[in-house]
Design a protein around this motif. Sequence first.
Motif, short mmCIF file in Angstrom:
data_model
loop_
_atom_site.label_atom_id
_atom_site.label_comp_id
_atom_site.label_asym_id
_atom_site.label_seq_id
_atom_site.Cartn_x
_atom_site.Cartn_y
_atom_site.Cartn_z
N LEU A 163 0.82 -1.21 0.00
CA LEU A 163 0.00 0.00 0.00
C LEU A 163 0.86 1.26 0.00
CD1 LEU A 163 -2.74 -1.05 2.58
CD2 LEU A 163 -3.01 -0.84 0.11
N VAL A 164 1.98 1.22 0.69
CA VAL A 164 2.89 2.36 0.73
C VAL A 164 3.72 2.44 -0.55
CG1 VAL A 164 4.82 3.40 1.97
CG2 VAL A 164 2.95 2.30 3.24
N ALA A 165 4.10 1.30 -1.09
CA ALA A 165 4.86 1.30 -2.34
C ALA A 165 4.01 1.81 -3.49
CB ALA A 165 5.37 -0.12 -2.64
N GLY A 166 2.71 1.48 -3.48
CA GLY A 166 1.79 2.01 -4.46
C GLY A 166 1.63 1.15 -5.70
N VAL A 167 0.64 1.52 -6.49
CA VAL A 167 0.33 0.81 -7.74
C VAL A 167 0.03 1.84 -8.82
CG1 VAL A 167 -0.60 -1.21 -6.54
CG2 VAL A 167 -2.13 0.65 -7.22
N ASP A 168 0.19 1.42 -10.07
CA ASP A 168 -0.22 2.25 -11.20
C ASP A 168 -1.63 1.83 -11.60
OD1 ASP A 168 2.16 3.77 -11.57
OD2 ASP A 168 3.11 1.98 -12.38
N GLU A 169 -2.55 2.81 -11.62
CA GLU A 169 -3.94 2.50 -11.93
C GLU A 169 -4.50 3.60 -12.83
OE1 GLU A 169 -8.27 2.14 -11.47
OE2 GLU A 169 -7.07 3.84 -10.83
N LEU A 174 -0.96 5.47 -7.41
CA LEU A 174 -1.72 5.54 -6.17
C LEU A 174 -0.91 4.91 -5.05
CD1 LEU A 174 -5.22 4.37 -7.49
CD2 LEU A 174 -4.33 6.71 -7.31
N ARG A 175 -0.78 5.63 -3.94
CA ARG A 175 0.00 5.12 -2.83
C ARG A 175 -0.47 5.78 -1.54
NH1 ARG A 175 3.05 9.23 -1.32
NH2 ARG A 175 4.19 7.95 0.15
N ALA A 176 -0.17 5.13 -0.43
CA ALA A 176 -0.44 5.69 0.88
C ALA A 176 0.87 6.20 1.48
CB ALA A 176 -1.04 4.62 1.80
N LYS A 177 0.76 7.26 2.27
CA LYS A 177 1.94 7.73 3.00
C LYS A 177 2.31 6.72 4.07
CE LYS A 177 3.68 11.62 5.74
NZ LYS A 177 3.37 12.97 6.28
N SER A 178 1.29 6.15 4.72
CA SER A 178 1.52 5.09 5.71
C SER A 178 0.29 4.21 5.78
CB SER A 178 1.84 5.68 7.09
OG SER A 178 0.73 6.36 7.62
N ALA A 179 0.48 2.98 6.18
CA ALA A 179 -0.62 2.02 6.36
C ALA A 179 -0.23 1.09 7.49
CB ALA A 179 -0.87 1.24 5.07
N VAL A 180 -1.02 1.09 8.56
CA VAL A 180 -0.72 0.24 9.72
C VAL A 180 -1.98 -0.52 10.13
CG1 VAL A 180 1.11 1.76 10.55
CG2 VAL A 180 -1.23 2.08 11.38
N LEU A 181 -1.78 -1.68 10.72
CA LEU A 181 -2.87 -2.50 11.23
C LEU A 181 -3.31 -1.97 12.60
CD1 LEU A 181 -4.66 -5.06 11.08
CD2 LEU A 181 -2.75 -6.29 12.15
N LEU A 182 -4.61 -1.67 12.74
CA LEU A 182 -5.14 -1.23 14.02
C LEU A 182 -5.61 -2.40 14.86
CD1 LEU A 182 -7.24 1.91 12.95
CD2 LEU A 182 -5.02 1.89 14.09
N ARG A 183 -6.42 -3.28 14.25
CA ARG A 183 -6.96 -4.45 14.95
C ARG A 183 -7.54 -5.39 13.90
NH1 ARG A 183 -10.36 -0.15 15.73
NH2 ARG A 183 -12.56 -0.42 15.14
N HIS A 184 -7.77 -6.64 14.30
CA HIS A 184 -8.32 -7.58 13.33
C HIS A 184 -9.11 -8.67 14.04
CE1 HIS A 184 -5.60 -10.98 14.15
NE2 HIS A 184 -4.69 -10.05 14.42
N GLY A 185 -10.00 -9.30 13.28
CA GLY A 185 -10.72 -10.49 13.72
C GLY A 185 -10.22 -11.66 12.90
N GLU A 186 -11.10 -12.64 12.71
CA GLU A 186 -10.69 -13.81 11.94
C GLU A 186 -10.69 -13.56 10.44
OE1 GLU A 186 -12.99 -17.20 12.94
OE2 GLU A 186 -12.39 -17.23 15.06
N LYS A 187 -11.63 -12.71 9.98
CA LYS A 187 -11.81 -12.56 8.53
C LYS A 187 -11.67 -11.13 8.03
CE LYS A 187 -14.92 -16.54 8.09
NZ LYS A 187 -16.25 -17.01 7.63
N ASN A 188 -11.56 -10.18 8.90
CA ASN A 188 -11.39 -8.80 8.43
C ASN A 188 -10.54 -8.02 9.42
OD1 ASN A 188 -13.27 -7.55 10.44
ND2 ASN A 188 -14.80 -8.75 9.31
N ALA A 189 -10.20 -6.80 9.04
CA ALA A 189 -9.29 -6.00 9.86
C ALA A 189 -9.56 -4.52 9.62
CB ALA A 189 -7.85 -6.33 9.52
N TRP A 190 -9.11 -3.71 10.58
CA TRP A 190 -9.14 -2.26 10.46
C TRP A 190 -7.71 -1.75 10.26
CZ3 TRP A 190 -13.11 1.19 10.14
CH2 TRP A 190 -14.40 0.72 10.43
N LEU A 191 -7.54 -0.90 9.25
CA LEU A 191 -6.25 -0.26 8.98
C LEU A 191 -6.35 1.23 9.24
CD1 LEU A 191 -5.39 -1.83 5.49
CD2 LEU A 191 -5.02 -2.82 7.77
N GLN A 192 -5.23 1.83 9.57
CA GLN A 192 -5.12 3.29 9.55
C GLN A 192 -4.27 3.65 8.34
OE1 GLN A 192 -4.75 6.05 13.01
NE2 GLN A 192 -2.69 6.37 12.20
#
Length: 248
Positions: A163-169, A174-192
């Motif tokens: 996500l930080v490295a980015g993709v061409d679309e 397109l890229r994020a300045k930062s992407a970190v994991l906030l919390r997760h369950g078994e099948k999904n997660a919240w990112l900042q």
Amino acid sequence: MNATPRHGLARVLSKHGLCSRTEAARWIADGRVQVDGRVVRDPEFPIRRDPRGRQRIAVDGRELDRAEPIYLMLNKPRGLVTSARDEQGRDTVYRCFDGAVLDGAPLPWLAPVGRLDRASEGLLLFCNDPEWAARITDPEHGPDKTYHVQIDRVPTPELLAALVAGVDEQGERLRAKSAVLLRHGEKNAWLQIVLDEGRNRQIRRLLAALDIAVLRLLRVAIGELALGELPKGQWRRLSAAEAAALRR
């Protein structure tokens, strides 16, 4: 010798924070606007910017004064369109201002600063100061914007790095300045996810390019201004210090 700078009448009205340029053009077409005592119906009628020879502009007979600058933040609910009107008849963010009063008077016309798409939620700014809004929405120099994003999987460290490295679309990087994991369950997660540039639906497009579905997307901060505990669908006025900090 350079000619005196000129702008169209509709743009001048919107720059004074009275209305949007579209609304200004409607006022002009309806004959509500006079320049030097004469009704003008051309939204592109040239207005001089030279203060020594400023033309007198009046709306409904009242001479034009610059509106008091007002800056608001709204906790936008999901399902509302960020627009004054919607051609499909969908509810817009202006529903949240129905009957709104500020300092004992009805809330004046305010424009959204940037956008959140219909499915997105969270911090959305409004103002009647186009120059301030332009600073906030500048794609290269505007403040960082922070989002909490629920996705349909638990991300690996490699995915966060992608996500930080980015993709061409579609010809855009397109890229994020930062992407970190906030919390997760078994099948999904919240990112900042923090963005330092402004592109249309950037997070959704970035995640889709990596075959990741967005379940919820909330903007929680613009620069140092945090959404905090503001209830869904509610708004508040920014302090002078908050507005000035975003301007910087």
